[in-house]
Scaffold this active site. Structure first.
Site, short mmCIF file in Angstrom:
data_model
loop_
_atom_site.label_atom_id
_atom_site.label_comp_id
_atom_site.label_asym_id
_atom_site.label_seq_id
_atom_site.Cartn_x
_atom_site.Cartn_y
_atom_site.Cartn_z
CD GLU A 1 -0.36 4.56 -7.01
OE1 GLU A 1 -0.95 3.47 -7.17
OE2 GLU A 1 -0.59 5.56 -7.70
CB CYS B 1 -4.00 4.93 -8.51
SG CYS B 1 -3.60 6.66 -8.18
#
Length: 502
Positions: free
Chosen positions: A245, A282
């Site tokens: 990720e 994020c």
């Protein structure tokens, strides 16, 4: 040996030496021990591993005060945020226990021998089984939920894989404490020694990924760091899955109807989202598309006011703070970019503070869509549908995309969400992306560069990353896994093409 030092981000001062960096020989020993533990961990079965995960959660809860205190000192995130994160961490451990008890994740499938239009078919039985030892890299921005006891660790253990965790250098003391809690709890639950392990240091992380017994890597971090690990994997004699990720812009679109209805709420909500946690999520909404005209102006004015009132947060480490300063200056220097508002400049304590910023841009000049970790938001205006869809077509892929719409509005939001779907893993309506619930239906992934995989790192299907399929053909019943033996069983199965519930 190189010391691993814990830094207080509020002051920039070294507080303690936690340990020494893990040597290559130590990495090899930890990985070998994890490989030796793998059969025993799988042999615990679904019920035994569910009890293991519950025991890990209980152990973390019992040490809550200690864990939160150390994590706060190392991250500056505050007890409120960290207590919430520890609650989330324990919840996801227990949720994977529920996944194990429910059992559908193994995809148990039985096709009995018989005649088919293609001719005779043998007895075939298929299910998912553990990969083997998994390397997990802790994230800087979530010292609990995405680090040593985090989601990757929970999913890998649930699948039946021992885990060796690379501690993040931003919070080594938190990582070491959590690793010790997990190891003791695993022993209490009857799991094999070396079910969990930890390494410290960049070189140790590289050696971990290269170790031949490691069967998969889970990583949450920067695009640069992810690419470096992928290069190590490419040099391995036997490639392995890398679940990264990496980077995400997370665009937000405000329709003209939404701007007309609730400009002030949208403006304060957007700033609250992109400054949450110091802008180090994020899923931070890094780019907002606002309509031209007075209603869009009102949203922008509300955003500017909220930024001017925003305090300077403490960032997690010196590298993130320097990266924020460098990239924010670069963005401000792009053609057509102006500074709309500047937040409070923090007191100079020697710590890693960052001044909140709101920028506006004409269009999308090269470089504007790069992820900026920190409390910075960018606004781009659009005038009409043609200009809006041209902007959407130029956006990079992200973990999330958000549409704010007017009451009952569906036509434009529907067209926008269709345009965004190829570029996002999660599409939100009338909310903000910085909340990522842990649930059966959650997905936390997206097309490159947000992730390099179709699999999610949050939610119950995260377990799928650490499993592989095996089919048994014409196997005697006594040699089959319990999940594939004929007769009543406690999990859903597909038998001869028909879904059979327990």
């Amino acid at each position: 040996m190189t010391d691993v030092v814990s830094i207080d981000p509020r002051t920039g001062a070294a507080v303690e030496t936690v340990t020494t960096e893990t040597t290559p020989d130590q990495v090899d020993a930890l990985v070998a021990a994890a490989a030796a533990a793998a059969p025993g961990l799988e042999a615990l079965g679904r019920t035994g591993r569910a009890e293991l995960l519950d025991t890990l959660a209980d152990a973390l809860e019992a040490r809550r005060e200690d864990v939160v205190a150390v994590a706060d000192r190392e991250t500056g995130l505050g007890p409120g945020r960290l207590n919430g994160e520890l609650t989330r961490t324990c919840f996801q451990l227990r949720l994977f226990g529920e996944v194990l008890r429910e059992g559908s994740y193994v995809e148990a499938t039985v096709d009995h021998a018989g005649d088919t239009p293609m001719g005779p078919r043998p007895d075939l039985r298929r299910m998912l089984v553990p990969l083997g030892p998994v390397a997990v890299f802790g994230a800087s921005n979530f010292p609990l939920a995405f680090s040593v006891p985090g989601g990757d660790t929970a999913a890998a253990l649930a699948a039946g894989n021992p885990v060796v965790i690379k501690a993040h250098g931003s919070h080594p003391a938190t990582s070491q404490l959590c690793a010790e809690i997990l190891a003791a709890a695993a022993t209490k639950a009857g799991a094999p020694d070396a079910t969990t392990g930890i390494v410290h240091g960049l070189a140790a992380g590289a050696a971990l990924v290269a170790a031949p017994q490691i069967r998969a890597v889970g990583f949450t971090g920067s695009l640069t760091g992810g690419k470096a690990l992928m290069e190590i994997i490419e040099r391995r004699p036997e490639p392995i899955p890398f679940f990264g990720e990496l980077a995400s812009l997370n665009p937000v679109l405000v329709t003209p109807a939404a701007a007309a209805e609730r400009a002030a709420a949208l403006g304060t909500g957007l700033v609250g989202s992109f400054t949450l946690g110091g802008g180090q999520f994020c899923t931070k909404p890094g780019l907002t598309l606002l309509p031209a005209g007075p209603d869009g102006d009102a949203v922008l004015d509300a955003m500017a006011g909220a930024v001017r009132d925003a305090a300077a947060p403490v960032l997690l480490n010196a590298g993130i703070a320097q990266g924020y300063r460098t990239l924010s200056e670069r963005l401000r220097g792009l053609p057509g970019v102006t500074t709309v508002a500047t937040g409070t400049t923090g007191e100079d304590t020697g710590g890693f503070t960052a001044t909140p910023l709101l920028l506006a841009a004409n269009g999308l000049p090269d470089g504007l869509t790069e992820e900026c970790f920190g409390p910075l938001g960018v606004v781009v205006r659009y005038d009409g549908a043609d200009e809006l869809f041209a902007l959407l077509a130029a956006l990079p892929s992200s973990l999330t995309a958000t549409v704010h719409r007017g009451t009952g509005e569906t036509e434009l939001p529907g067209a926008v969400s269709a345009a965004l779907r190829p570029r996002a893993g999660r599409i939100l309506f009338d909310g903000f992306p910085t909340g990522v619930a842990v649930s059966w239906a959650q997905h936390h992934g997206g097309p490159w560069p947000s992730t390099n995989t179709q699999h999610t790192s949050v939610g119950t299907t995260a377990i799928r990353r650490f499993l592989r399929p095996v089919t048994w053909q014409d196997a005697p019943a006594e040699l089959l896994p319990t999940e594939l033996v004929d007769g009543p069983i406690d999990l859903p199965r597909r038998i001869d093409g028909v879904l059979v519930l327990p």
